[in-house]
Motif scaffolding. Structure first.
Motif, short mmCIF file in Angstrom:
data_model
loop_
_atom_site.label_atom_id
_atom_site.label_comp_id
_atom_site.label_asym_id
_atom_site.label_seq_id
_atom_site.Cartn_x
_atom_site.Cartn_y
_atom_site.Cartn_z
N UNK A 248 0.86 -1.19 0.00
CA UNK A 248 0.00 0.00 0.00
C UNK A 248 0.90 1.23 0.00
N UNK A 249 0.32 2.40 -0.25
CA UNK A 249 1.10 3.64 -0.33
C UNK A 249 1.85 3.86 0.98
N UNK A 250 3.16 4.13 0.86
CA UNK A 250 4.02 4.35 2.03
C UNK A 250 4.82 3.14 2.42
N UNK A 251 4.46 1.95 1.91
CA UNK A 251 5.22 0.76 2.26
C UNK A 251 6.62 0.81 1.67
N UNK A 252 7.58 0.27 2.42
CA UNK A 252 8.97 0.29 2.01
C UNK A 252 9.26 -0.78 0.96
N UNK A 253 10.13 -0.43 0.01
CA UNK A 253 10.71 -1.37 -0.93
C UNK A 253 12.23 -1.17 -0.87
N UNK A 254 12.96 -2.02 -1.54
CA UNK A 254 14.41 -1.87 -1.52
C UNK A 254 14.82 -0.53 -2.12
N UNK A 255 15.50 0.29 -1.34
CA UNK A 255 16.01 1.62 -1.69
C UNK A 255 14.93 2.71 -1.72
N UNK A 256 13.69 2.40 -1.33
CA UNK A 256 12.67 3.45 -1.38
C UNK A 256 11.32 3.00 -0.84
N UNK A 257 10.26 3.53 -1.45
CA UNK A 257 8.91 3.24 -0.96
C UNK A 257 7.90 3.48 -2.08
N UNK A 258 6.70 2.93 -1.90
CA UNK A 258 5.60 3.14 -2.84
C UNK A 258 4.98 4.51 -2.54
N UNK A 259 5.05 5.43 -3.52
CA UNK A 259 4.60 6.81 -3.27
C UNK A 259 3.16 7.07 -3.72
N UNK A 260 2.68 6.39 -4.77
CA UNK A 260 1.30 6.65 -5.23
C UNK A 260 0.78 5.50 -6.08
N UNK A 261 -0.57 5.42 -6.17
CA UNK A 261 -1.26 4.43 -7.03
C UNK A 261 -2.24 5.19 -7.91
N UNK A 262 -2.18 4.90 -9.22
CA UNK A 262 -3.11 5.52 -10.17
C UNK A 262 -3.98 4.41 -10.75
#
Length: 287
Positions: A248-262
């Protein structure tokens, strides 16, 4: 002269001698001793009266004393109780024992300086450690209850062998001790304080790193993954190993995070930080 008269005269003379000696003993010795005893009695009576008055005031004076100790114990700053450098070294070890990060340092005693009712112990501290650990170390030294002053601070980037973010440092420490014995009755377990408003950001850290940090948390790598499903508030990703992961938005991924869903364009945008280089990656749902 008859025998009876002679004996009478002898008895009268003896009696006069006894009376004279008794009078002299009473007048000159006993009278002086009585005067001395009377003077001693007056002195002891005055002393007794004084101590009796103090005894009657003891509870009030003791309460005042205890309140004064509490006031001193709650001072923002107190002085070291003597000029022994090992007390300063013990305090530094106690300060360095807080938190996860520690600095590694050498302690060198330089000198003591007397200033009237107080004195100053001057020392040199030199070592290395993470910049955040050094910042907290200095922060606690200056903000804790014992009075210390830091000056002549020098910081330089550390060796790579000592770990990332390491710096070398040296500074002069002035520790203030009492000479008037003001704090002798105060507890020696002094308060250690940390000012949380002080930043621990390392200005020596390069903006762009020479290498990307490893994926120690086992997070999903977006660059080797694909989106197989999407909703208004969640995306479903299959990583390079074939595992299905929900984000979901805000969850961490390697080197970053999920910022938005369109949901309209069926895309998800990720913000990555590759060692100081910012990248924005948008993935579409596989059709």
């Amino acid at each position: 002269m008859s025998y009876a008269i002679r004996n009478t005269i002898i008895l009268l003379v003896t009696l006069l001698l006894i009376v004279g000696i008794g009078y002299s003993y009473s007048e000159f010795y006993l009278q002086n001793k009585v005067s001395n005893l009377q003077e001693e009695l007056r002195t002891k009576q005055n002393d007794f009266n004084s101590k009796d008055q103090i005894n009657s005031q003891f509870e009030e004076l003791n309460n005042t004393y205890e309140k004064a100790l509490k006031v001193i114990e709650n001072y923002d700053k107190v002085l070291y109780q003597n000029n022994r450098p090992d007390n300063v070294f013990e305090f530094l070890n106690k300060v360095n024992g807080f938190g996860d990060d520690k600095v590694y340092y050498d302690y060198v005693f330089d000198d003591t300086l007397s200033q009237g009712e107080y004195g100053i112990i001057t020392s040199t501290i030199a070592g290395y450690g993470k910049y955040s650990a050094l910042t907290n170390f200095v922060n606690r030294i200056e903000n804790s209850q014992l009075l210390n002053k830091i000056s002549q601070v020098a910081i330089s980037p550390g060796r790579n062998d000592d770990g990332p973010g390491t710096v070398n440092f040296t500074f002069t420490l002035e520790s203030y001790y009492q000479k008037a014995q003001i704090f002798d009755s105060v507890k020696t377990d002094h308060v250690i304080k940390l000012n949380e408003d002080i930043s621990t950001y390392n200005p020596f850290r390069p903006l762009i790193q020479s290498s990307i940090p490893p994926n120690t948390e086992g997070l999903v790598s977006i660059e080797t993954s694909r989106i197989i499903g999407i909703t208004a508030n969640r995306v479903f990703i299959k990583d390079g190993g074939g595992s299905l992961i929900s984000l979901k938005v805000g969850d961490k991924v390697y080197l970053g995070y999920l910022s938005s869903i369109n949901i309209k364009d069926k895309t998800a945008t990720f913000n990555l930080n590759k060692g100081g280089i910012q990248e924005v990656i948008t993935l579409e749902v596989d059709r």
